[in-house]
Enzyme design. Sequence first.
Site, PDB file in Angstrom:
ATOM      1  N   LYS A 105     -46.659  62.003   8.137  1.00 17.79           N
ATOM      2  CA  LYS A 105     -45.262  62.357   7.875  1.00 17.79           C
ATOM      3  C   LYS A 105     -45.172  63.118   6.559  1.00 17.79           C
ATOM      4  O   LYS A 105     -45.652  62.649   5.526  1.00 17.79           O
ATOM      5  CB  LYS A 105     -44.382  61.111   7.796  1.00 17.79           C
TER       6      LYS A 105
ATOM      7  N   LYS B 240     -34.637  65.670   7.732  1.00 18.38           N
ATOM      8  CA  LYS B 240     -33.274  65.088   7.740  1.00 18.38           C
ATOM      9  C   LYS B 240     -32.206  66.177   7.725  1.00 18.38           C
ATOM     10  O   LYS B 240     -31.331  66.218   6.844  1.00 18.38           O
ATOM     11  CB  LYS B 240     -33.098  64.121   6.563  1.00 18.38           C
TER      12      LYS B 240
ATOM     13  N   ASP C 170     -40.116  65.317   8.360  1.00 19.13           N
ATOM     14  CA  ASP C 170     -38.937  64.512   8.035  1.00 19.13           C
ATOM     15  C   ASP C 170     -37.996  65.314   7.144  1.00 19.13           C
ATOM     16  O   ASP C 170     -37.900  65.068   5.946  1.00 19.13           O
ATOM     17  CB  ASP C 170     -39.403  63.217   7.347  1.00 19.13           C
TER      18      ASP C 170
ATOM     19  N   ARG D 118     -47.039  54.060   0.875  1.00 17.93           N
ATOM     20  CA  ARG D 118     -47.808  53.572  -0.274  1.00 17.93           C
ATOM     21  C   ARG D 118     -48.859  52.517   0.036  1.00 17.93           C
ATOM     22  O   ARG D 118     -49.919  52.538  -0.608  1.00 17.93           O
ATOM     23  CB  ARG D 118     -46.837  53.086  -1.355  1.00 17.93           C
TER      24      ARG D 118
ATOM     25  N   ASP E 132     -26.022  69.750   8.864  1.00 18.06           N
ATOM     26  CA  ASP E 132     -25.160  70.898   8.536  1.00 18.06           C
ATOM     27  C   ASP E 132     -24.340  71.183   9.787  1.00 18.06           C
ATOM     28  O   ASP E 132     -24.364  70.391  10.735  1.00 18.06           O
ATOM     29  CB  ASP E 132     -26.036  72.102   8.120  1.00 18.06           C
TER      30      ASP E 132
ATOM     31  N   THR F 237     -31.106  53.568   4.237  1.00 15.39           N
ATOM     32  CA  THR F 237     -31.224  52.175   3.762  1.00 15.39           C
ATOM     33  C   THR F 237     -30.775  52.039   2.304  1.00 15.39           C
ATOM     34  O   THR F 237     -30.608  50.929   1.811  1.00 15.39           O
ATOM     35  CB  THR F 237     -32.656  51.658   3.932  1.00 15.39           C
TER      36      THR F 237
HETATM   37  O1  C5P Z   1     -44.339  54.032   0.847  1.00 17.32           O
HETATM   38  P1  C5P Z   1     -43.510  53.488   1.971  1.00 17.32           P
HETATM   39  O2  C5P Z   1     -44.336  52.814   3.052  1.00 17.32           O
HETATM   40  O3  C5P Z   1     -42.346  52.670   1.516  1.00 17.32           O
HETATM   41  O4  C5P Z   1     -42.915  54.835   2.656  1.00 17.32           O
HETATM   42  C1  C5P Z   1     -42.046  54.801   3.733  1.00 17.32           C
HETATM   43  C2  C5P Z   1     -41.656  56.190   4.137  1.00 17.32           C
HETATM   44  O5  C5P Z   1     -40.559  56.119   5.054  1.00 17.32           O
HETATM   45  C3  C5P Z   1     -41.158  57.073   2.992  1.00 17.32           C
HETATM   46  O6  C5P Z   1     -41.523  58.418   3.330  1.00 17.32           O
HETATM   47  C4  C5P Z   1     -39.678  56.891   3.014  1.00 17.32           C
HETATM   48  O7  C5P Z   1     -38.974  58.005   2.513  1.00 17.32           O
HETATM   49  C5  C5P Z   1     -39.415  56.750   4.509  1.00 17.32           C
HETATM   50  N1  C5P Z   1     -38.192  56.026   4.851  1.00 17.32           N
HETATM   51  C6  C5P Z   1     -37.906  54.748   4.409  1.00 17.32           C
HETATM   52  N2  C5P Z   1     -36.772  54.103   4.787  1.00 17.32           N
HETATM   53  C7  C5P Z   1     -35.912  54.712   5.574  1.00 17.32           C
HETATM   54  C8  C5P Z   1     -36.169  56.001   6.055  1.00 17.32           C
HETATM   55  C9  C5P Z   1     -37.329  56.624   5.665  1.00 17.32           C
HETATM   56  O8  C5P Z   1     -38.694  54.166   3.690  1.00 17.32           O
HETATM   57  N3  C5P Z   1     -34.813  54.076   5.949  1.00 17.32           N
END
Ligand code: C5P
Length: 241
Positions: free
Chosen positions: A33, A62, A60, A218, A65, A124
């Site tokens: 992603k 998002k 991604d 992460r 518009d 979120t």
């Molecule tokens: O590092 P981590 O596992 O938290 O990353 C989750 C990924 O999913 C990030 O790219 C974050 O922007 C994305 N994301 C999220 N929560 C959401 C939508 C997208 O953590 N509600």
Amino acid sequence: MPNVSLYCALDTRDRSTAEGLAQRLAPAVGGLKLGLEYFCAHGPDGIAAVHGAGLPLFLDLKLHDIPNTVAGAVRSVAALQPHYLTVHTAGGIAMMRAAREAAEEEAARRGVAPPNLLGVTVLTSLDDSELARQGVTATAREQVLRLAGLAHEAGLAGVIASPHEIAALRSEHGADFHIVVPGIRPASGGGSGKGDQARVATPADAARAGATALVVGRPITRAPDPLAAARAIVREVADAS
Ligand code: C5P
């Protein structure tokens, strides 16, 4: 339980980091992603370079518009052949339909598969009180389920959802609806801290609840050995089935 794909979120602005992780993770993950942070820095060429590792791409962006502009943006990124592409459901049914039509027409013109469009519902980072300030009287959960219904009605392939909404969405929208889930934290192993994610689930729990794909950033990218961390998550999902 059907196969659940693992997408690694490469949340970086650094091109060599992204390209390096793509190469390293290619044997283990189902896709990668890339989001606005990377796209704004490196554009379509930077995306194509990471996609060169040969993995399905989750773009991604998002998009949000008026329908004509989102349709144009969808056409512009069609050349990158993303497997998933996100649009905001808050843009409305007409915008989502325009995005889907543009995706299908452009893919047919190029002779490639169209991207699976995913709706982003309530970020979120917004809670019930923030929604109330915007004049939304529903709870965040109610609003997520409502917006997911609009995405389905507009013909989108699925939605992004938190682990807590998977089961309700799966029972409402059936087996073919894509439910792609971030906020995943492995049950064990390195890099499994919650970080800034408030609503988390383990890979096994999300898979059992009916997720189509998991998005993990992460816990993989910051692990001492990202490939081993990705493999552990894939194993955890397989053991859950
Ligand atoms: O590092 P981590 O596992 O938290 O990353 C989750 C990924 O999913 C990030 O790219 C974050 O922007 C994305 N994301 C999220 N929560 C959401 C939508 C997208 O953590 N509600």
